[in-house]
Design a protein around this motif. Structure first.
Motif, PDB file in Angstrom:
ATOM      1  N   ARG A 198       0.898  -1.241   0.106  1.00  0.00           N
ATOM      2  CA  ARG A 198       0.041   0.163   0.056  1.00  0.00           C
ATOM      3  C   ARG A 198       0.780   1.222   0.040  1.00  0.00           C
ATOM      4  N   ARG A 199       2.078   1.462   0.746  1.00  0.00           N
ATOM      5  CA  ARG A 199       2.959   2.212   0.753  1.00  0.00           C
ATOM      6  C   ARG A 199       3.467   2.633  -0.449  1.00  0.00           C
ATOM      7  N   VAL A 200       3.946   1.434  -1.136  1.00  0.00           N
ATOM      8  CA  VAL A 200       4.570   1.749  -2.430  1.00  0.00           C
ATOM      9  C   VAL A 200       3.319   2.228  -3.465  1.00  0.00           C
ATOM     10  N   LEU A 201       2.112   1.759  -3.573  1.00  0.00           N
ATOM     11  CA  LEU A 201       1.249   2.213  -4.298  1.00  0.00           C
ATOM     12  C   LEU A 201       0.537   3.733  -4.242  1.00  0.00           C
ATOM     13  N   PHE A 202       0.637   4.116  -3.054  1.00  0.00           N
ATOM     14  CA  PHE A 202       0.352   5.438  -2.437  1.00  0.00           C
ATOM     15  C   PHE A 202       1.559   6.429  -2.992  1.00  0.00           C
ATOM     16  N   ARG A 203       2.649   5.870  -3.074  1.00  0.00           N
ATOM     17  CA  ARG A 203       3.745   6.802  -3.232  1.00  0.00           C
ATOM     18  C   ARG A 203       3.770   6.774  -4.824  1.00  0.00           C
ATOM     19  N   ALA A 204       3.538   5.959  -5.646  1.00  0.00           N
ATOM     20  CA  ALA A 204       3.338   5.818  -7.084  1.00  0.00           C
ATOM     21  C   ALA A 204       2.259   7.011  -7.483  1.00  0.00           C
ATOM     22  N   ILE A 205       1.111   6.730  -6.967  1.00  0.00           N
ATOM     23  CA  ILE A 205       0.204   7.425  -7.543  1.00  0.00           C
ATOM     24  C   ILE A 205       0.373   8.971  -6.962  1.00  0.00           C
ATOM     25  N   TRP A 206       0.795   9.283  -5.812  1.00  0.00           N
ATOM     26  CA  TRP A 206       1.178  10.478  -5.450  1.00  0.00           C
ATOM     27  C   TRP A 206       2.224  11.289  -6.211  1.00  0.00           C
TER      28      TRP A 206
END
Length: 52
Positions: free
Chosen positions: A9-17
């Motif tokens: 989730r952390r990796v996904l959030f950073r990518a979206i951000w």
């Protein structure tokens, strides 16, 4: 929540951000202009980018 899921989730959030920062040229979600918010929400909903 398991550690792997939390990390994913952390990796996904950073990518979206990162994609939002690039598209709207902002340093914070608060800097997205109000008139751009509907587009930003659609962008996130349809985002199919890569998690870097």
């Amino acid at each position: 929540m398991a550690g792997n899921e939390r990390d994913a989730r952390r990796v996904l959030f950073r990518a979206i951000w990162s994609a939002i920062e690039e598209r709207y040229q902002v340093g914070s979600y608060r800097d997205v202009k109000q008139h751009e918010l509907p587009d930003a929400l659609r962008f996130v909903a349809k985002w199919r980018g890569k998690a870097s």
